[in-house]
Design a protein around this motif. Structure first.
Motif, short mmCIF file in Angstrom:
data_model
loop_
_atom_site.label_atom_id
_atom_site.label_comp_id
_atom_site.label_asym_id
_atom_site.label_seq_id
_atom_site.Cartn_x
_atom_site.Cartn_y
_atom_site.Cartn_z
N VAL A 162 10.02 -10.17 57.26
CA VAL A 162 10.29 -9.78 55.98
C VAL A 162 10.14 -8.05 55.93
O VAL A 162 10.95 -7.54 55.06
CB VAL A 162 9.11 -10.17 55.04
N VAL A 163 9.68 -7.52 56.94
CA VAL A 163 9.77 -5.97 57.07
C VAL A 163 10.94 -5.51 57.87
O VAL A 163 11.94 -4.71 57.58
CB VAL A 163 8.48 -5.46 57.84
N PHE A 164 11.28 -6.47 58.87
CA PHE A 164 12.37 -5.99 59.73
C PHE A 164 13.82 -6.29 59.25
O PHE A 164 14.61 -5.22 59.42
CB PHE A 164 12.38 -6.89 61.17
N GLU A 165 13.96 -6.98 58.17
CA GLU A 165 15.20 -7.48 57.74
C GLU A 165 15.59 -6.15 57.03
O GLU A 165 16.77 -5.70 57.15
CB GLU A 165 14.98 -8.48 56.91
N PRO A 166 14.96 -5.74 55.83
CA PRO A 166 15.45 -4.30 55.09
C PRO A 166 15.63 -3.26 56.02
O PRO A 166 16.17 -2.58 55.88
CB PRO A 166 14.47 -4.38 54.04
N LEU A 167 14.57 -3.09 56.73
CA LEU A 167 14.68 -1.98 57.64
C LEU A 167 15.74 -1.88 58.65
O LEU A 167 16.34 -0.84 58.97
CB LEU A 167 13.24 -1.99 58.57
N LEU A 168 16.21 -3.04 59.25
CA LEU A 168 17.16 -3.10 59.97
C LEU A 168 18.32 -2.70 59.40
O LEU A 168 19.60 -2.04 59.67
CB LEU A 168 17.63 -4.34 60.91
#
Length: 783
Positions: A73-79
């Motif tokens: 859930v953090v990786f997705e918007p951060l990427l």
């Protein structure tokens, strides 16, 4: 215990307030053992929306410190943020996400590829594509995304290579992808691939044929273009779009096969599908080859087919006529435009400004410039290229009135001049004697807009200062800028000419030394300017030494160099040396012009070397040099000094090859004499005054009457009236000969009709406020 929603709202509020607030909140969260990953993710979504990479990195640090291990859930918007902002960091995050056991779906991977492709991060795009390939997850949508990324970053070859990859994956491209692949194959010259695609789709969309025909045009293959057209006809029948036909006509024109293009046009016209573009394309082809007559025939055919030619049709004709034909053709095309109601546009104005700049005949130049006044719907300041073209033409023709008008328009426009435009503006305001505006523009360019002048722009500013007599200021300006804008010989030549104009030969010589000190070589322009400086200062010996020096340095003098030195000898009265130098010039194969002949002739007349003057007049036609108005004025002065005014009149008549008609048919028609402009007022004044003083008042009155008639009939564009001294001498001679009633009274009436001032009297009551004037302004010549 703080609820997760509170963390989310706090982080989102801080993110919205700015990165400084976000950092402050991040430090404040140090006292909490954990921060929910969902709260961090919610704030990261806002970073994606705002493309805020700095905020995303702050939130990433919070996640690593308070929500470890990182979750999907953090990786997705951060990427998503890093895919556009930092390809290297995005790659590390992607590997870390996979290592943590997270799965990237086809949709998520496609979104990362699209965002990275927009930012030009192709390495990361290919890394994500490899991930999908390794898991057999590539779909038509992801291939399209990858192809778009390649195309956006001009990697057309790689986009074409995808076709085999797509086929190997068992995926069938849709019509959109086939169309894109055909276009890419044509762009990079992959004719084998384009043919495979065409066969695969059995022609497909008409746009595919347009791309293929353009590819044939790129290879100058008219036959292939026609072959593709026939294939398109077989595939689409009567529904084939006219754009395909037009593309084929254009391909034939591009390949230089105007005959094939004409055949296609005839065929298309018979089918009743030809449009304005079809005809304009063929017109363009004929114009490009310089065949203006055939292009005009196509234009007439277009009208006969019921298609009204537009400005593009006429502008193409105008451009070709200006380049390959005569000004008469240009005027005919302009008149036709006006007759059929096609308005002058910016392209028309641009073409006519080029005509004005190149015109040999001043009348043609004036007529071309007048188009600027007729183009009421065109704002020259809306387009920088048009503005520069207009400015350049007005400067070249020294059209002060229009220069003032254009520069006034600039002052109220939104045009921001480029460095090149500033150079033209320095020339313009220098010509307008507005040195203050030159200085203001220089400050605007170099200080307020922080633009670095080019060599040409700096040269233009130096020239404006030098022409205004501020040569020392120009020297200081060059010294201040030459470390950032390398000095060249042109700049120093400008300074040398400036010092020549103010009569300072010593400072001109200083510039020559500075030029050499900067490691530059003297060239023809610089040497000619330096010689001119010494001639103007009366230093003929040094001028002759420089003349020899330039030849020793293998710098051959040209006509201007010779003319400058010849003028110096003529001013000194050394006509023999001037003629020796002139003879040397002719032996070297340098062709003489009217200026150098007039210089010699004027020197002979001033120093009463009438025998030499006669020889020079005889030599002019042998050298193929046409006389000018100034030649005629000097000739009149020559015979005046000999007290032979009858010979002056005969000389004018001899040049015209006419018998003993009234002088108006000779002098008044001088404007049609090759090489001459409007009737020269100096000739009229000299002849009338000379005849009056010699006692031939009757002939003097005839000439004055004919001069008035020329003015009444508008045969002359004026800058000066017949002088009051001339008319006073004439009327005094008429009174002395008792002819005041018979000739003086009718002449006074003619003067009134010509709106000239009466000798010694007030302005006629029926005259217009401004007197009509005759001829171009010349130094007054006394016979």
């Amino acid at each position: 215990e703080v609820p997760p929603r509170a963390f989310a709202e706090l982080l989102q509020a801080a993110q919205l307030a700015g990165n400084a607030s976000l950092r402050e909140v991040a430090r404040g969260l140090g006292g909490f053992p954990q921060v929910p990953a969902q709260a961090i993710a919610a704030a990261l979504v806002e970073c994606v929306r705002k493309e805020d990479a700095i905020g995303a990195r702050i939130l990433e640090d919070v996640a690593r410190a308070k929500a470890a291990p990182m979750q999907y859930v953090v990786f997705e918007p951060l990427l998503k943020v890093m895919a556009k902002a930092d390809a290297n960091h995005a790659s590390k995050l992607f590997k870390e996400m996979l290592h943590e056991g997270c799965f990237a779906s086809e949709g998520f991977a496609g979104a990362l590829m699209a965002r990275a492709g927009e930012a030009g991060n192709l390495i990361f795009v290919e890394e994500v594509a490899d991930y999908l390939r390794g898991r057999s997850m590539m779909t038509l949508a992801t291939f399209k995304t990858l192809m778009k990324a390649y195309a956006t970053n001009n990697q057309i070859e790689k986009a074409c290579d995808l076709y085999d990859d797509i086929v190997a994956s068992g995926i069938e491209p849709d019509q959109v992808m086939y169309g894109c692949l055909v276009k890419f194959a044509v762009r990079c010259g992959r004719s084998d691939l384009s043919q495979r695609l065409l066969a695969k789709t059995q022609g497909g969309d008409a746009q595919n044929y347009v791309c293929l025909i353009r590819g044939a045009a790129k290879n100058n293959d008219a036959d292939k273009a026609v072959e593709l057209l026939r294939a398109a006809e077989r595939s689409h029948g009567k529904t084939l779009d006219i754009a395909v036909y037009n593309c084929a006509v254009d391909a034939c024109v591009t390949a230089g096969r105007i005959d094939r293009a004409a055949e296609l046009l005839k065929e298309i016209a018979q089918r009743g599908v030809a449009n304005r573009i079809t005809y304009n394309t063929l017109i363009k082809g004929h114009c490009a080859s310089g065949d203006v007559a055939t292009a005009r025939h196509v234009l007439r055919s277009m009208s006969e087919a019921g298609l009204a030619p537009d400005s593009a049709s006429y502008n193409c004709l105008l451009g070709a006529a200006a380049e390959h034909s005569s000004c008469d053709d240009v005027w005919q095309i302009l008149q036709e435009m006006d007759r059929v109601g096609v308005a002058v546009d910016g392209y028309t104005v641009s073409i006519m400004m080029k005509v004005a700049k190149r015109a040999r005949n001043p009348r043609d130049a004036s007529r071309a410039l007048a188009v600027l006044d007729q183009a009421t719907g065109v704002s020259v300041c809306d387009d920088e290229v048009l503005f520069n073209t207009v400015l350049d033409a007005c400067i070249t023709r020294k059209d002060i009135a229009r220069l003032e008008k254009v520069t006034r328009q600039l002052a109220i426009s939104k045009l921001s001049p480029t460095v090149h435009s500033y150079g033209l503006l320095f020339k313009a305001f220098g010509m307008l004697k507005q040195l203050g505006r030159c200085r203001d523009l220089w400050t605007e360019m170099t200080e307020r807009r922080a633009m670095l002048p080019s060599c040409i722009t700096l040269s233009c500013m130096l020239d404006a200062l030098s022409c205004a007599g501020c040569v020392e200021e120009a020297v200081s300006l060059l010294a201040a800028w030459k470390e950032r804008v390398p000095a060249n010989t042109v700049m120093y030549s400008t300074l040398i000419k400036g010092f020549a104009n103010v009569g300072d030969a010593d400072r001109a010589a200083d510039m020559c030394r500075d030029l050499r000190a900067d490691g530059l070589q003297m060239n023809l322009v610089a040497y000619t300017a330096l010689i001119d400086a010494h001639v103007r200062a009366g230093k003929l010996r040094q001028a002759r030494q420089l003349f020899q020096q330039m030849q020793d340095e293998s710098c051959e003098p040209n006509l201007i160099t010779y003319s400058t030195l010849v003028k110096g000898y003529c001013l000194e009265g050394d006509l023999d040396e001037a003629l020796r130098l002139f003879s040397s010039m002719m032996r070297r194969g340098v062709a003489a012009d009217t200026v150098i002949f007039n210089t010699l002739l004027d020197g002979c007349v001033k120093h009463s070397r009438f025998d030499l003057a006669d020889n020079i007049l005889e030599e002019m036609p042998r050298c193929g040099v046409k006389p000018s108005n100034f030649t005629l004025s000097i000739t009149v002065k020559l015979w005046g000094k000999r007290q032979r005014l009858d010979k002056a009149i005969e000389a004018v008549r001899a040049q015209r090859g006419v018998g003993s008609h009234c002088l108006d048919s000779q002098v008044g028609a001088i404007k049609s004499w090759p090489g001459c402009a409007d009737p020269d007022v100096a000739v009229y004044n000299a002849l009338i005054t000379g005849l009056a003083r010699c006692g031939d008042s009757r002939r003097a009155a005839d000439i004055a009457t004919e001069a008035c008639e020329a003015a009444i009939l508008r045969r002359a564009v004026s800058t000066k009236t017949l002088s009051s001294d001339c008319l006073r001498s004439l009327f005094a001679a008429l009174r002395q000969d008792g002819l005041e009633r018979d000739l003086g009274a009718p002449l006074e009436q003619k003067l009134r009709l010509a709106r000239m001032l009466l000798p010694g009297g007030p302005e006629p009551r029926d005259a217009a406020p401004a007197p009509l004037r005759l001829g171009s302004e010349q130094p007054r010549l006394e016979p």
